[in-house]
Design an enzyme around this catalytic site. Sequence first.
Site, PDB file in Angstrom:
ATOM      1  N   LYS A 252      -2.091  -2.544  -9.917  1.00 41.11           N
ATOM      2  CA  LYS A 252      -1.960  -1.307  -9.148  1.00 41.11           C
ATOM      3  C   LYS A 252      -3.256  -0.514  -9.306  1.00 41.11           C
ATOM      4  O   LYS A 252      -3.650  -0.172 -10.422  1.00 41.11           O
ATOM      5  CB  LYS A 252      -0.762  -0.503  -9.663  1.00 41.11           C
ATOM      6  CG  LYS A 252      -0.464   0.767  -8.885  1.00 41.11           C
ATOM      7  CD  LYS A 252       0.808   1.428  -9.426  1.00 41.11           C
ATOM      8  CE  LYS A 252       1.149   2.700  -8.672  1.00 41.11           C
ATOM      9  NZ  LYS A 252       2.404   3.319  -9.179  1.00 41.11           N
TER      10      LYS A 252
ATOM     11  N   ALA B 191       0.850  -1.188   0.000  1.00 44.80           N
ATOM     12  CA  ALA B 191       0.000   0.000   0.000  1.00 44.80           C
ATOM     13  C   ALA B 191       0.885   1.237   0.000  1.00 44.80           C
ATOM     14  O   ALA B 191       1.854   1.317   0.750  1.00 44.80           O
ATOM     15  CB  ALA B 191      -0.920   0.004   1.223  1.00 44.80           C
ATOM     16  N   ALA B 192       0.570   2.192  -0.863  1.00 46.04           N
ATOM     17  CA  ALA B 192       1.297   3.455  -0.923  1.00 46.04           C
ATOM     18  C   ALA B 192       0.300   4.598  -0.849  1.00 46.04           C
ATOM     19  O   ALA B 192      -0.908   4.383  -0.757  1.00 46.04           O
ATOM     20  CB  ALA B 192       2.118   3.523  -2.204  1.00 46.04           C
ATOM     21  N   SER B 193       0.821   5.813  -0.897  1.00 47.58           N
ATOM     22  CA  SER B 193      -0.044   6.963  -0.693  1.00 47.58           C
ATOM     23  C   SER B 193      -1.047   7.159  -1.823  1.00 47.58           C
ATOM     24  O   SER B 193      -2.152   7.643  -1.598  1.00 47.58           O
ATOM     25  CB  SER B 193       0.805   8.229  -0.538  1.00 47.58           C
ATOM     26  OG  SER B 193       1.621   8.410  -1.684  1.00 47.58           O
TER      27      SER B 193
ATOM     28  N   GLN C 186      -2.786   1.110  -4.287  1.00 48.50           N
ATOM     29  CA  GLN C 186      -2.618  -0.152  -3.577  1.00 48.50           C
ATOM     30  C   GLN C 186      -2.362  -1.237  -4.623  1.00 48.50           C
ATOM     31  O   GLN C 186      -2.922  -1.195  -5.720  1.00 48.50           O
ATOM     32  CB  GLN C 186      -3.887  -0.459  -2.784  1.00 48.50           C
ATOM     33  CG  GLN C 186      -3.756  -1.609  -1.808  1.00 48.50           C
ATOM     34  CD  GLN C 186      -4.847  -1.568  -0.764  1.00 48.50           C
ATOM     35  OE1 GLN C 186      -4.805  -0.742   0.155  1.00 48.50           O
ATOM     36  NE2 GLN C 186      -5.821  -2.445  -0.871  1.00 48.50           N
ATOM     37  N   VAL C 187      -1.517  -2.204  -4.284  1.00 50.30           N
ATOM     38  CA  VAL C 187      -1.090  -3.227  -5.243  1.00 50.30           C
ATOM     39  C   VAL C 187      -1.582  -4.599  -4.798  1.00 50.30           C
ATOM     40  O   VAL C 187      -1.470  -4.957  -3.620  1.00 50.30           O
ATOM     41  CB  VAL C 187       0.449  -3.228  -5.381  1.00 50.30           C
ATOM     42  CG1 VAL C 187       0.895  -4.331  -6.328  1.00 50.30           C
ATOM     43  CG2 VAL C 187       0.942  -1.878  -5.880  1.00 50.30           C
TER      44      VAL C 187
ATOM     45  N   ASP D 238      13.272   7.920  -8.461  1.00 49.29           N
ATOM     46  CA  ASP D 238      13.336   7.535  -7.046  1.00 49.29           C
ATOM     47  C   ASP D 238      13.807   6.087  -6.910  1.00 49.29           C
ATOM     48  O   ASP D 238      13.044   5.210  -6.488  1.00 49.29           O
ATOM     49  CB  ASP D 238      11.950   7.715  -6.410  1.00 49.29           C
ATOM     50  CG  ASP D 238      11.994   7.674  -4.890  1.00 49.29           C
ATOM     51  OD1 ASP D 238      13.087   7.869  -4.321  1.00 49.29           O
ATOM     52  OD2 ASP D 238      10.935   7.460  -4.265  1.00 49.29           O
TER      53      ASP D 238
END
Length: 504
Positions: free
Chosen positions: A151, A131-133, A136-137, A286
């Site tokens: 994703k 989970a990212a900002s 969600q994967v 990144d």
Amino acid sequence: MLISTLAVAARDRDRLQELSGVASRFGLGVLLNKFGIEGARGDDGAAVHPASPPRRVRLALEELGPTFVKLGQILATRSDMLGPEWIAELEQLHSQAPTVPFVELRSIVEDALGMAPEEAFETFDEQPLAAASMAQVHRATLKDGTAVVVKIQRPGIRPRMEADLRLMTQLAELIEQASTAARQFQPAALVRQLAAALLEELDFTSEARNAELLKADFARNEQVVLPAIHWQFTTPTVLVMDFIAGMPPRDAVALRAAGLDPETIAAVGADMVLDMILVNGRFHGDPHPGNLLCLPGNRLALIDLGMIGHVSRRRREEFIAFGQAMTTGDAPLLTDVLYSWTSEGGASREAARRASDRLIASHGGKLIIGPLIRSFMTLMRDEGLAMPLDLMLMFKALLTMDGVLSAIQPDFDLTSAMQGAVARTSRRKLDPGYWLPLGAALSMELSRLGEDAPRLVRSLVRRLEAEPAAPAPDNTNAIRRSGNIIAAAILVGSLIIAVAIKLN
């Protein structure tokens, strides 16, 4: 200036009040009031929140969500404008990203694919893999058995981020008006850069195109792996790509235990990041360990490709000159590079010369990139030199990759890798494909000149035939020189195009 000045639209007022409330809770109301933003209580920060100002800002940014976290992460790279205590704190920024129950994401998947996930995939795991900002994967399997990741964009994230960016833009403009010192760092341009990057990142088809472009860049390099994109299932809100199994490059001992060679992986990583920046002009913005995977055969995979940076040919040449000046101790060359980077912000050549002398004295001879860039940024701040925004993401990527390389191969020396990348750049210039875009642009300009030539000649004849009001200087030589220049340009352009087509 009143709070209504910042509320660029009625729909943003609630978010602005939320921003002001968070600022007050962390004792930052005085800061907002300083720039004329009413609504935040002007409390004393130490009384409201005992933490240091950098920590209070970091906590406030985390609470405000992904847009402000991204801004803080960009500021964490700006050691040319912020002191070490601020950089150390902002480097700890992370998005609070709790998992979302799949029932809240199901409609997004169904709207994007036009069918239920059970119909689109052979298997679909409703338990999130990560989970990212922004997203969600989930793991899934295609009908042909291919393992993939899905994703899915978080619900409601786009309107929230768009409102944040509007407010940030207004705030940056206020800061530029209120602070002469801040103006040289171009806060409004910084926010525009952030907005462009975030809005692109919100469109998952951009990430899919990024993956394919990078995959094409490394098509001949078997040591660098990019996931394949499944376009039939990819939309602006859902992205499906191959699942890649590997381990992040965090620990040399763990890599050896898995049968991998940290030294080889470090060399592959160095060549990869330098090829992206110097040879291809397109790089992962990144490359932290969570976005890199080590694979059997000492290969590296790049994932999470939402943030991609671009380096112009001019910047690539300047960075090569920067590296050569550092390794050879060529202070005049380094001065030229630093002055070209900072003169737009009003820096003097003398300040660039002082920075060059100090940098070569402390880091000349080798390219141990992390300490070099950190010292470089400190010198920029000491000398009042502001770096161009287009270089900051590149330096951030280099610093991030240096952290990865240093973790698995301490004191990794980038000098030999840099020399190899420069050699590959030189070889690429022998490829006709490198010159074809320039030749096409020149051909277009020459065709425009040819179309305008009759009008220009008629205008010139009329001027020559007109009776001058006063004795005019003899323009014969100037006209002849201009004609020679145009003829030479046409000849050179024609030769470039002809040779490129002949060799292609």
